[in-house]
Design a protein around this motif. Structure first.
Motif, short mmCIF file in Angstrom:
data_model
loop_
_atom_site.label_atom_id
_atom_site.label_comp_id
_atom_site.label_asym_id
_atom_site.label_seq_id
_atom_site.Cartn_x
_atom_site.Cartn_y
_atom_site.Cartn_z
N PHE A 89 40.57 30.78 39.81
CA PHE A 89 41.87 31.14 39.23
C PHE A 89 42.66 32.12 40.10
CE2 PHE A 89 39.19 29.97 35.58
CZ PHE A 89 39.91 28.90 35.11
N GLY A 90 42.25 32.26 41.36
CA GLY A 90 43.02 33.05 42.32
C GLY A 90 43.32 34.45 41.85
N SER A 91 44.60 34.82 41.88
CA SER A 91 45.01 36.15 41.43
C SER A 91 45.25 36.18 39.93
CB SER A 91 46.30 36.56 42.16
OG SER A 91 47.34 35.65 41.85
N THR A 92 45.01 35.05 39.25
CA THR A 92 45.24 34.83 37.81
C THR A 92 46.72 34.88 37.46
OG1 THR A 92 45.04 37.13 37.05
CG2 THR A 92 42.99 35.87 37.30
N VAL A 93 47.59 34.75 38.47
CA VAL A 93 49.04 34.72 38.25
C VAL A 93 49.54 33.30 38.55
CG1 VAL A 93 51.28 35.62 38.97
CG2 VAL A 93 49.31 37.16 38.84
#
Length: 245
Positions: A89-93
């Protein structure tokens, strides 16, 4: 030793004077290679001295969320693309339906070590160091091979071994992609679990290696030009596949 130099010197060249030519200099490489003992593991290597301000070694972690694809179209155009979201989910952004990556974790976890600055420390507008190694190989001015892999900092090993197999030993592409993996990132030596290499554990330990048996996240995707046309292969360790139209 290559990983030791990488941790010491490699960072965004807009911020750091990266000694690329010095690290590739034949005299320097000959001097470094003379330190290799074929009968005894050297343990943890130290970075070479390359006549410049000394930085502290990078402090990093490896995340497992990278992908690679290799493509050659009917017109002979080619792309080798490695892409990473870095963490699940990467940076969740999310922006416009896309999750933004978290490549911030590719910077050193510590800006200083023992009072010395780390070349790959976080700074505004600075690009993080990456181990992604997408490669396009030209032979006699014509496209010969397109390859790359996911796998964190071990990508360097996986792609390096693939290039050696294809270019130096002229191995079959399937053998290169499917073959057993090993890795040492200037620490312990990892042998691929349940592969033919696992039988060398005791022998290598007797040579001083610290051995770990583990699954390795190689994901080589490659296409090469043969006398019969293009041939593709995808690493069976991952979910990829090879297709042609």
């Amino acid at each position: 030793m290559a990983f030791a130099d990488r941790d010491q010197y490699i960072a965004d060249s807009d911020f750091v004077d990266v000694p690329t030519l010095a690290m590739l200099d034949k005299q320097y490489l000959t001097k470094r290679s003379a330190l290799i003992n074929e009968k005894r593991d050297m343990g943890k290597a130290t970075a070479g001295i390359i006549g410049r301000k000394e930085y502290a070694a990078n402090v990093s972690i490896a995340q497992p969320n990278t992908s690679h694809l290799s493509i050659v179209d009917k017109e002979g155009n080619a792309i080798s693309m490695t892409t990473s979201i870095e963490m699940g989910f990467g940076s969740t952004v999310m922006v416009g339906g896309f999750l933004l990556n978290n490549q911030l974790t590719d910077f050193s976890l510590a800006p200083k070590v023992n009072g010395k600055l780390v070349a790959n420390r976080v700074e505004a507008n600075k690009r993080p160091r990456s181990s992604m190694t997408p490669v396009i190989v030209m032979k006699d001015d014509e496209l010969f091979a397109v390859l790359g892999s996911p796998g964190g900092s071990r990508i360097i090993n996986y792609v390096g071994y693939a290039l050696l197999g294809l270019l130096e030993f002229e191995m079959d592409l399937d053998d290169v992609v499917n073959g057993p993996r090993f890795s040492n990132r200037n620490g312990y030596t990892t042998l691929e679990k349940d592969s033919i290499l696992a039988q060398y554990k005791t022998q290598l330990e007797q040579m001083g290696h610290t051995i770990r048996l583990s699954e390795l996240t190689s994901g080589i995707h490659a296409i090469i030009k043969t006398k019969d046309g293009w041939k593709g292969a995808a690493d069976p360790r991952r979910e990829g596949t090879a297709k042609g139209l």
